[in-house]
Design a protein around this motif. Structure first.
Motif, PDB file in Angstrom:
ATOM      1  N   ASP A  45      32.902  41.120  44.321  1.00 35.22           N
ATOM      2  CA  ASP A  45      32.576  39.772  43.870  1.00 35.22           C
ATOM      3  C   ASP A  45      33.753  39.239  43.064  1.00 35.22           C
ATOM      4  O   ASP A  45      34.057  39.731  41.980  1.00 35.22           O
ATOM      5  CB  ASP A  45      31.311  39.792  43.012  1.00 35.22           C
ATOM      6  N   THR A  46      34.432  38.247  43.585  1.00 36.69           N
ATOM      7  CA  THR A  46      35.612  37.701  42.915  1.00 36.69           C
ATOM      8  C   THR A  46      35.373  36.284  42.405  1.00 36.69           C
ATOM      9  O   THR A  46      36.331  35.570  42.123  1.00 36.69           O
ATOM     10  CB  THR A  46      36.809  37.701  43.879  1.00 36.69           C
ATOM     11  N   THR A  47      34.131  35.875  42.257  1.00 36.07           N
ATOM     12  CA  THR A  47      33.865  34.540  41.729  1.00 36.07           C
ATOM     13  C   THR A  47      34.323  34.486  40.277  1.00 36.07           C
ATOM     14  O   THR A  47      34.081  35.394  39.484  1.00 36.07           O
ATOM     15  CB  THR A  47      32.365  34.205  41.818  1.00 36.07           C
ATOM     16  N   GLY A  48      35.003  33.438  39.934  1.00 36.74           N
ATOM     17  CA  GLY A  48      35.491  33.257  38.579  1.00 36.74           C
ATOM     18  C   GLY A  48      36.816  33.944  38.300  1.00 36.74           C
ATOM     19  O   GLY A  48      37.348  33.849  37.201  1.00 36.74           O
ATOM     20  N   VAL A  49      37.359  34.659  39.267  1.00 35.77           N
ATOM     21  CA  VAL A  49      38.653  35.317  39.081  1.00 35.77           C
ATOM     22  C   VAL A  49      39.731  34.394  39.626  1.00 35.77           C
ATOM     23  O   VAL A  49      39.730  34.055  40.806  1.00 35.77           O
ATOM     24  CB  VAL A  49      38.696  36.676  39.823  1.00 35.77           C
ATOM     25  N   PRO A  50      40.649  33.944  38.750  1.00 33.94           N
ATOM     26  CA  PRO A  50      41.696  33.039  39.236  1.00 33.94           C
ATOM     27  C   PRO A  50      42.665  33.786  40.160  1.00 33.94           C
ATOM     28  O   PRO A  50      42.879  34.990  40.003  1.00 33.94           O
ATOM     29  CB  PRO A  50      42.397  32.582  37.956  1.00 33.94           C
ATOM     30  N   PRO A  51      43.238  33.088  41.116  1.00 32.98           N
ATOM     31  CA  PRO A  51      44.189  33.748  42.022  1.00 32.98           C
ATOM     32  C   PRO A  51      45.433  34.189  41.258  1.00 32.98           C
ATOM     33  O   PRO A  51      45.881  33.519  40.330  1.00 32.98           O
ATOM     34  CB  PRO A  51      44.520  32.673  43.053  1.00 32.98           C
ATOM     35  N   LEU A  52      45.981  35.328  41.629  1.00 31.12           N
ATOM     36  CA  LEU A  52      47.173  35.867  40.998  1.00 31.12           C
ATOM     37  C   LEU A  52      48.388  35.388  41.782  1.00 31.12           C
ATOM     38  O   LEU A  52      48.582  35.769  42.934  1.00 31.12           O
ATOM     39  CB  LEU A  52      47.117  37.394  40.984  1.00 31.12           C
TER      40      LEU A  52
END
Length: 96
Positions: A45-52
């Protein structure tokens, strides 16, 4: 995604490689393990994780230009097999 002999052969053709039957079987297993690993990543689950975009916050980390001593022209030309007063002499390579 299933890695089969046809896919391994297609990749070998595209990469201009030739594999024996044993090598092809090993490559097929390795590719299947890699694809399985990548498929596991899609379950996170990557919701809320800004792209690197960058590994660090540093931008244009450059060093200052520093003038360092170099050998003189005379010293460099002294070691040349053929030289004039200011230049290296080399054989002519372009014919008219």
């Amino acid at each position: 995604m299933e890695v089969n002999d046809a896919l391994v052969q297609q990749l070998a053709t595209l990469s201009r490689l030739e594999f024996s039957a044993e090598e092809s079987a090993g490559i097929q297993q390795d590719l299947q393990r890699m694809i399985t690993f990548v498929e596991q990543l899609s379950t996170l689950d990557t919701t809320g994780v800004p792209p690197l975009l960058h590994m660090t916050d540093n931008v244009n980390v450059l060093r200052e230009d520093v003038v360092i001593p170099a050998i003189s022209r005379e010293t460099a030309l002294r070691n040349a097999p053929a030289a004039s007063d200011q230049y290296f002499k080399v054989p002519k390579v372009i014919k008219k």
